[in-house]
Write a protein that holds these residues in place. Sequence first.
Motif, short mmCIF file in Angstrom:
data_model
loop_
_atom_site.label_atom_id
_atom_site.label_comp_id
_atom_site.label_asym_id
_atom_site.label_seq_id
_atom_site.Cartn_x
_atom_site.Cartn_y
_atom_site.Cartn_z
N GLY A 193 35.50 46.81 41.33
CA GLY A 193 35.16 45.48 41.80
C GLY A 193 35.39 44.37 40.79
N ARG A 194 35.03 44.60 39.54
CA ARG A 194 35.20 43.55 38.52
C ARG A 194 36.68 43.28 38.25
N LEU A 195 37.47 44.34 38.16
CA LEU A 195 38.91 44.15 37.95
C LEU A 195 39.54 43.45 39.16
N TRP A 196 39.11 43.84 40.34
CA TRP A 196 39.63 43.23 41.57
C TRP A 196 39.31 41.74 41.60
N ALA A 197 38.09 41.37 41.18
CA ALA A 197 37.67 39.97 41.22
C ALA A 197 38.45 39.10 40.25
N ARG A 198 39.06 39.70 39.22
CA ARG A 198 39.82 38.92 38.23
C ARG A 198 41.24 38.61 38.68
N LEU A 199 41.70 39.26 39.73
CA LEU A 199 43.06 38.99 40.20
C LEU A 199 43.17 37.55 40.67
#
Length: 209
Positions: A193-199
């Motif tokens: 989720g955190r990596l996804w939110a940084r896109l």
Amino acid sequence: MAVHQHSHRSADFHLPSFRRNRTAAPESAAVSAHTGTHTARAYVFASARLLMGFVFLWAFLDKTFGLGYSTRPGKGWIDGGSPTEGFLGHVAVGPMESTFHAWAGAAWADWLFMLGLLGVGLALTAGVALRLAAVAGTVMMALMWVAEWPPARHLSDGSPSMSTNPFADYHLVYALLLVALAVASAGDTLGLGRLWARLPLVRGNGWLR
């Protein structure tokens, strides 16, 4: 001879204050307790997310390959079977009974249903696009709820429906849980989720979160 006594101002002397130390300890304990509670909550939501992901993914795999649970071997989607014909074709009550019968076995219904199971299952397992998964999953659960129509005590042929509750069933519980997982950002723990939110695309479009 007069003796003059000079008064000398004694240097101020203060005992060390332990007031700050006394208050710091409870504050530190409160912060630690809050952090521990937050961490425990995050792991509970993450566990629920993974469990729900397995529910959707297993349904997809079983209906695709006929693993012998809800779909018998040789009756899977890859064997030419229809994932929707069995369920929708046997709807026996409710305001959309005839509509579901018309949809049963249709190629577009099979594809939408299976893509929904796969998409929601992958999103939950990975912890990404939980808002989209919540919307898609809630629509699927709502349609299944209407197909089973818990308010009815009797089927169209007059036989008992065997409904155990006039409103609440596991479809509504699943739908509510999907929404809760999205609101709680359950993909940030044990997920991507955190990596996804940084896109960049996701940062500019909150509904993809």
